[in-house]
Design a protein around this motif. Structure first.
Motif, PDB file in Angstrom:
ATOM      1  N   GLN A   1       0.930  -1.311  -0.197  1.00  0.00           N
ATOM      2  CA  GLN A   1      -0.031   0.190  -0.156  1.00  0.00           C
ATOM      3  C   GLN A   1       0.971   1.257  -0.055  1.00  0.00           C
ATOM      4  N   ALA A   2       1.962   1.243   0.736  1.00  0.00           N
ATOM      5  CA  ALA A   2       2.848   2.617   0.781  1.00  0.00           C
ATOM      6  C   ALA A   2       3.397   2.709  -0.603  1.00  0.00           C
ATOM      7  N   ALA A   3       3.583   1.668  -1.505  1.00  0.00           N
ATOM      8  CA  ALA A   3       4.048   1.866  -2.946  1.00  0.00           C
ATOM      9  C   ALA A   3       2.949   2.125  -3.889  1.00  0.00           C
ATOM     10  N   GLY A   4       1.554   2.313  -3.462  1.00  0.00           N
ATOM     11  CA  GLY A   4       0.737   3.045  -4.175  1.00  0.00           C
ATOM     12  C   GLY A   4      -0.002   1.365  -4.925  1.00  0.00           C
ATOM     13  N   ILE A   5      -0.092   0.220  -4.283  1.00  0.00           N
ATOM     14  CA  ILE A   5      -0.606  -0.817  -4.850  1.00  0.00           C
ATOM     15  C   ILE A   5      -1.746  -1.036  -3.957  1.00  0.00           C
ATOM     16  N   GLU A   6      -2.995  -1.227  -4.684  1.00  0.00           N
ATOM     17  CA  GLU A   6      -4.104  -1.573  -3.960  1.00  0.00           C
ATOM     18  C   GLU A   6      -4.272  -2.862  -3.426  1.00  0.00           C
ATOM     19  N   VAL A   7      -4.619  -3.090  -2.141  1.00  0.00           N
ATOM     20  CA  VAL A   7      -4.659  -4.522  -1.512  1.00  0.00           C
ATOM     21  C   VAL A   7      -6.168  -4.638  -1.104  1.00  0.00           C
ATOM     22  N   ILE A   8      -6.722  -5.821  -1.203  1.00  0.00           N
ATOM     23  CA  ILE A   8      -7.775  -6.278  -0.563  1.00  0.00           C
ATOM     24  C   ILE A   8      -7.595  -7.136   0.551  1.00  0.00           C
ATOM     25  N   GLY A   9      -8.153  -6.811   1.820  1.00  0.00           N
ATOM     26  CA  GLY A   9      -8.043  -7.674   2.748  1.00  0.00           C
ATOM     27  C   GLY A   9      -7.369  -7.037   3.984  1.00  0.00           C
ATOM     28  N   PRO A  10      -7.189  -7.758   5.143  1.00  0.00           N
ATOM     29  CA  PRO A  10      -7.016  -9.371   4.865  1.00  0.00           C
ATOM     30  C   PRO A  10      -8.608  -9.742   4.927  1.00  0.00           C
ATOM     31  N   THR A  11      -8.755 -10.972   4.239  1.00  0.00           N
ATOM     32  CA  THR A  11     -10.169 -11.754   4.218  1.00  0.00           C
ATOM     33  C   THR A  11      -9.991 -12.808   4.932  1.00  0.00           C
ATOM     34  N   ASN A  12     -10.984 -13.094   5.790  1.00  0.00           N
ATOM     35  CA  ASN A  12     -11.178 -14.177   6.672  1.00  0.00           C
ATOM     36  C   ASN A  12     -11.622 -15.347   5.962  1.00  0.00           C
ATOM     37  N   HIS A  13     -10.931 -16.465   5.604  1.00  0.00           N
ATOM     38  CA  HIS A  13     -11.568 -17.689   5.131  1.00  0.00           C
ATOM     39  C   HIS A  13     -11.679 -18.666   6.233  1.00  0.00           C
ATOM     40  N   THR A  14     -11.655 -18.431   7.385  1.00  0.00           N
ATOM     41  CA  THR A  14     -11.724 -19.559   8.529  1.00  0.00           C
ATOM     42  C   THR A  14     -10.487 -20.272   8.561  1.00  0.00           C
ATOM     43  N   ILE A  15     -10.330 -20.872   7.143  1.00  0.00           N
ATOM     44  CA  ILE A  15      -8.965 -21.825   7.500  1.00  0.00           C
ATOM     45  C   ILE A  15      -7.959 -21.107   7.098  1.00  0.00           C
ATOM     46  N   PHE A  16      -8.036 -19.846   6.494  1.00  0.00           N
ATOM     47  CA  PHE A  16      -6.801 -19.177   6.376  1.00  0.00           C
ATOM     48  C   PHE A  16      -7.347 -17.602   6.073  1.00  0.00           C
ATOM     49  N   LYS A  17      -6.294 -16.435   6.190  1.00  0.00           N
ATOM     50  CA  LYS A  17      -6.592 -15.315   6.088  1.00  0.00           C
ATOM     51  C   LYS A  17      -5.365 -14.762   4.768  1.00  0.00           C
ATOM     52  N   SER A  18      -6.225 -13.951   3.950  1.00  0.00           N
ATOM     53  CA  SER A  18      -5.328 -13.622   2.912  1.00  0.00           C
ATOM     54  C   SER A  18      -5.668 -12.279   2.324  1.00  0.00           C
ATOM     55  N   ILE A  19      -4.598 -11.549   1.699  1.00  0.00           N
ATOM     56  CA  ILE A  19      -4.601 -10.477   1.059  1.00  0.00           C
ATOM     57  C   ILE A  19      -4.722 -10.468  -0.401  1.00  0.00           C
ATOM     58  N   TYR A  20      -5.105  -9.638  -1.291  1.00  0.00           N
ATOM     59  CA  TYR A  20      -5.270  -9.887  -2.705  1.00  0.00           C
ATOM     60  C   TYR A  20      -4.694  -8.427  -3.298  1.00  0.00           C
ATOM     61  N   PHE A  21      -4.028  -8.474  -4.441  1.00  0.00           N
ATOM     62  CA  PHE A  21      -3.601  -7.432  -5.389  1.00  0.00           C
ATOM     63  C   PHE A  21      -3.220  -7.846  -6.774  1.00  0.00           C
ATOM     64  N   PHE A  22      -2.632  -6.951  -7.425  1.00  0.00           N
ATOM     65  CA  PHE A  22      -2.305  -7.371  -8.756  1.00  0.00           C
ATOM     66  C   PHE A  22      -0.734  -6.987  -9.068  1.00  0.00           C
ATOM     67  N   ASP A  23      -0.035  -7.646  -9.713  1.00  0.00           N
ATOM     68  CA  ASP A  23       1.289  -7.709 -10.162  1.00  0.00           C
ATOM     69  C   ASP A  23       1.190  -6.599 -11.498  1.00  0.00           C
ATOM     70  N   PRO A  24       2.248  -6.253 -11.865  1.00  0.00           N
ATOM     71  CA  PRO A  24       2.251  -5.108 -12.880  1.00  0.00           C
ATOM     72  C   PRO A  24       1.869  -5.485 -14.473  1.00  0.00           C
ATOM     73  N   ASN A  25       1.611  -6.903 -14.272  1.00  0.00           N
ATOM     74  CA  ASN A  25       0.987  -7.743 -15.529  1.00  0.00           C
ATOM     75  C   ASN A  25      -0.257  -7.928 -15.613  1.00  0.00           C
ATOM     76  N   GLY A  26      -0.975  -7.565 -14.391  1.00  0.00           N
ATOM     77  CA  GLY A  26      -2.459  -7.488 -14.181  1.00  0.00           C
ATOM     78  C   GLY A  26      -2.942  -9.218 -13.598  1.00  0.00           C
ATOM     79  N   HIS A  27      -1.685  -9.781 -13.433  1.00  0.00           N
ATOM     80  CA  HIS A  27      -1.834 -11.076 -12.775  1.00  0.00           C
ATOM     81  C   HIS A  27      -2.402 -10.832 -11.210  1.00  0.00           C
ATOM     82  N   ARG A  28      -3.680 -11.491 -10.873  1.00  0.00           N
ATOM     83  CA  ARG A  28      -3.995 -11.349  -9.439  1.00  0.00           C
ATOM     84  C   ARG A  28      -3.409 -12.416  -8.575  1.00  0.00           C
TER      85      ARG A  28
END
Length: 183
Positions: free
Chosen positions: A104-131
């Protein structure tokens, strides 16, 4: 025959150097190998490429191809952006949150942490558009056993109905609204 591990997973990239620099800087991955050819070894097709490999830990390798003579890369417009992603594990919640802050400090949008009960995670995209997803496991042995016991029943029911089976509904009871993501 039994698969022993994933040798490497390969994606296309827009710029091999930018991609390597990004993964080294933001995900602390080591750049381990570069291969460049003018012909595709498996098909013999004339198609110059740069193939780069990054260490994803424990013998796992993430690779990219830059293909300058091909049309610009795109994505399957019939598949929602949240579906196709690469999930990588980190060792702790502290690491996950520190990485989120760094992204986030580098200006990259991050979703989460999302609670999936068996794990927690964050989501974002690399410079190629890969999630990408970074996940930290939170499952107890009991949770894993409960999920293991119903996996075939769930799959078989889904196969017949194409509706979400409720065998593991306990995973989604009383989730915190601020930790949910549609998927």
């Amino acid at each position: 025959m039994k698969i022993t591990r994933i040798h490497h997973v390969a994606y296309r990239c827009k710029d091999a150097k930018e991609t390597v620099d990004w993964y080294v800087k933001y995900l602390n991955m080591d750049f381990v190998l570069a291969i460049a050819e003018d012909q595709v070894p498996s098909t013999g097709a004339p198609d110059p490429y740069m193939h780069v490999f990054l260490d994803a830990g424990m013998g796992n390798v993430l690779a990219f191809f830059e293909l300058p003579s091909q049309a610009p890369m795109g994505r399957d417009e019939n598949t929602p952006a949240w579906v196709q992603h690469l999930a990588m594990e980190v060792g702790s919640m502290d690491e996950l949150l520190a990485t989120k802050e760094r992204l986030q400090a580098a200006g990259i949008e991050v979703i989460g942490p999302t609670n999936h009960t068996i794990f927690k995670s964050i989501y974002f995209f690399d410079p190629n558009g890969h999630r990408l997803e970074l996940a930290v496991n939170t499952a107890t042995p009991e949770m894993q056993q409960k999920l293991d016991a119903v996996k075939w029943d769930m799959l078989n029911e889904w196969s017949q109905t194409r509706k979400a089976p409720k065998h593991a509904a306990w995973m989604h009871e009383n989730p915190r609204a601020d930790q949910q993501e549609q998927h």
